[in-house]
Design an enzyme around this catalytic site. Sequence first.
Site, PDB file in Angstrom:
ATOM      1  CB  SER A  12      34.598  45.180  40.673  1.00 44.09           C
ATOM      2  OG  SER A  12      35.177  45.366  39.262  1.00 44.09           O
ATOM      3  CG  HIS A  37      37.438  42.330  43.402  1.00 42.68           C
ATOM      4  ND1 HIS A  37      37.612  41.079  43.837  1.00 42.68           N
ATOM      5  CD2 HIS A  37      37.114  42.291  42.193  1.00 42.68           C
ATOM      6  CE1 HIS A  37      37.582  40.106  42.703  1.00 42.68           C
ATOM      7  NE2 HIS A  37      37.374  40.905  41.581  1.00 42.68           N
ATOM      8  CG  ASP A  39      38.453  42.933  38.600  1.00 48.07           C
ATOM      9  OD1 ASP A  39      38.409  41.787  38.945  1.00 48.07           O
ATOM     10  OD2 ASP A  39      37.468  43.603  38.817  1.00 48.07           O
ATOM     11  CG  MET A  41      41.955  41.618  33.592  1.00 44.92           C
ATOM     12  SD  MET A  41      40.411  41.961  32.691  1.00 44.92           S
ATOM     13  CE  MET A  41      39.165  42.048  33.853  1.00 44.92           C
ATOM     14  CG  HIS A  71      40.032  38.712  40.578  1.00 45.27           C
ATOM     15  ND1 HIS A  71      38.643  38.786  39.760  1.00 45.27           N
ATOM     16  CD2 HIS A  71      40.572  37.528  40.181  1.00 45.27           C
ATOM     17  CE1 HIS A  71      38.415  37.493  39.279  1.00 45.27           C
ATOM     18  NE2 HIS A  71      39.484  36.804  39.413  1.00 45.27           N
ATOM     19  CG  MET A  73      41.236  37.718  36.278  1.00 42.88           C
ATOM     20  SD  MET A  73      39.769  38.760  36.146  1.00 42.88           S
ATOM     21  CE  MET A  73      40.120  40.059  36.966  1.00 42.88           C
ATOM     22  CG  MET A 142      36.060  33.748  38.418  1.00 45.27           C
ATOM     23  SD  MET A 142      36.150  35.351  39.090  1.00 45.27           S
ATOM     24  CE  MET A 142      35.227  36.243  37.407  1.00 45.27           C
ATOM     25  CG  ASP A 176      34.512  39.028  40.319  1.00 44.86           C
ATOM     26  OD1 ASP A 176      33.495  39.729  40.038  1.00 44.86           O
ATOM     27  OD2 ASP A 176      35.625  38.825  40.100  1.00 44.86           O
ATOM     28  N   GLY A 178      28.652  39.535  37.581  1.00 44.38           N
ATOM     29  CA  GLY A 178      26.932  39.424  37.443  1.00 44.38           C
ATOM     30  C   GLY A 178      26.175  39.808  38.523  1.00 44.38           C
ATOM     31  N   GLY A 198      30.259  44.772  40.341  1.00 46.24           N
ATOM     32  CA  GLY A 198      30.954  45.794  39.411  1.00 46.24           C
ATOM     33  C   GLY A 198      29.666  46.800  39.128  1.00 46.24           C
TER      34      GLY A 198
HETATM   35  C1  DX5 Z   1      35.497  40.143  35.646  1.00 53.29           C
HETATM   36  C2  DX5 Z   1      35.779  40.757  36.914  1.00 53.29           C
HETATM   37  C3  DX5 Z   1      34.609  41.333  37.863  1.00 53.29           C
HETATM   38  C4  DX5 Z   1      33.940  42.323  37.172  1.00 53.29           C
HETATM   39  C5  DX5 Z   1      32.632  42.479  37.766  1.00 53.29           C
HETATM   40  O1  DX5 Z   1      36.369  39.386  35.176  1.00 53.29           O
HETATM   41  O2  DX5 Z   1      36.687  39.900  37.593  1.00 53.29           O
HETATM   42  O3  DX5 Z   1      35.324  41.625  39.053  1.00 53.29           O
HETATM   43  O4  DX5 Z   1      34.627  43.518  37.196  1.00 53.29           O
HETATM   44  O5  DX5 Z   1      31.972  43.255  37.221  1.00 53.29           O
HETATM   45  P1  DX5 Z   1      30.209  43.025  37.055  1.00 53.29           P
HETATM   46  O6  DX5 Z   1      29.766  42.902  38.529  1.00 53.29           O
HETATM   47  O7  DX5 Z   1      29.824  43.981  36.146  1.00 53.29           O
HETATM   48  O8  DX5 Z   1      29.986  41.461  36.458  1.00 53.29           O
HETATM   49 ZN    ZN Z   2      37.185  40.192  39.643  1.00 50.54          ZN
END
Ligand code: DX5
Ligand code: ZN
Length: 224
Positions: A12, A37, A39, A41, A71, A73, A142, A176, A178, A198
């Site tokens: 990510s 990936h 993201d 938002m 992704h 969101m 998630m 996805d 952590g 990420g």
């Molecule tokens: C969170 C995102 C993830 C995030 C992952 O809402 O969807 O893709 O960037 O990042 P890490 O791996 O740092 O949790």
């Molecule tokens: Zn994501």
Amino acid sequence: MSKILSAKIGPSILNADLSILYEESVKLIDNGADYLHLDVMDGHFVPNLTFGHPVVKCLRKKIKNVFFETHMMVSKPDQWIEPMADAGVDQYTFHVEPVKDVGAVCRKIKEAGMKVGVALKPGTEVDVVTEYIELADMVLIMTVEPGFGGQKFMENQMVKVKWLRDNYPGLDIEVDGGVGPNTIDMCAKAGANMIVSGTAVIGSADQRKVMSSMKQTVNGYLNN
Ligand code: DX5
Ligand code: ZN
């Protein structure tokens, strides 16, 4: 049904230096990323904003042959299907929570020529997917509340991954949030094969090593 699953690492870029998104992306690809990936938002479904289809389209113009997953969101995933298809997205992964007719959105994504990813927030029961599993190419579990990178991995989501793997042996299952060297074993053991990571990748001095070791861990559990 049974297809041979493979481990795929999709970094990510959320916590990368977005002023040099292209360079950051190329670096990840050169270091072994299987897909990107991205993201997206909307500041409504999640309390954060990133980028939308115009940025994805620019990135696609410079990076032709890499699988792009967005992704989404967003509160209205229906609204961005056409623009994202036009931007050159390969897989459109959206959250079921704000959507009334998930099947209709899945069909529209397919008609637009993209693969369908169905995403579940931590509080969403996994068995909701049974209704439209035939329409989904992948399910995303998630492992943090969506919205921000760098959050703590939620181990209690692994039961959902395991349930999916037990019920759908050939399904692509993504995790996805952590996910990194310290948590990959739990994901792999539960049955995830598409790994989003990420900060653990972006923040590493050796991206190649981090991605390849996570891939090795996942492959160690797959198809065994
Ligand atoms: C969170 C995102 C993830 C995030 C992952 O809402 O969807 O893709 O960037 O990042 P890490 O791996 O740092 O949790
Ligand atoms: Zn994501």
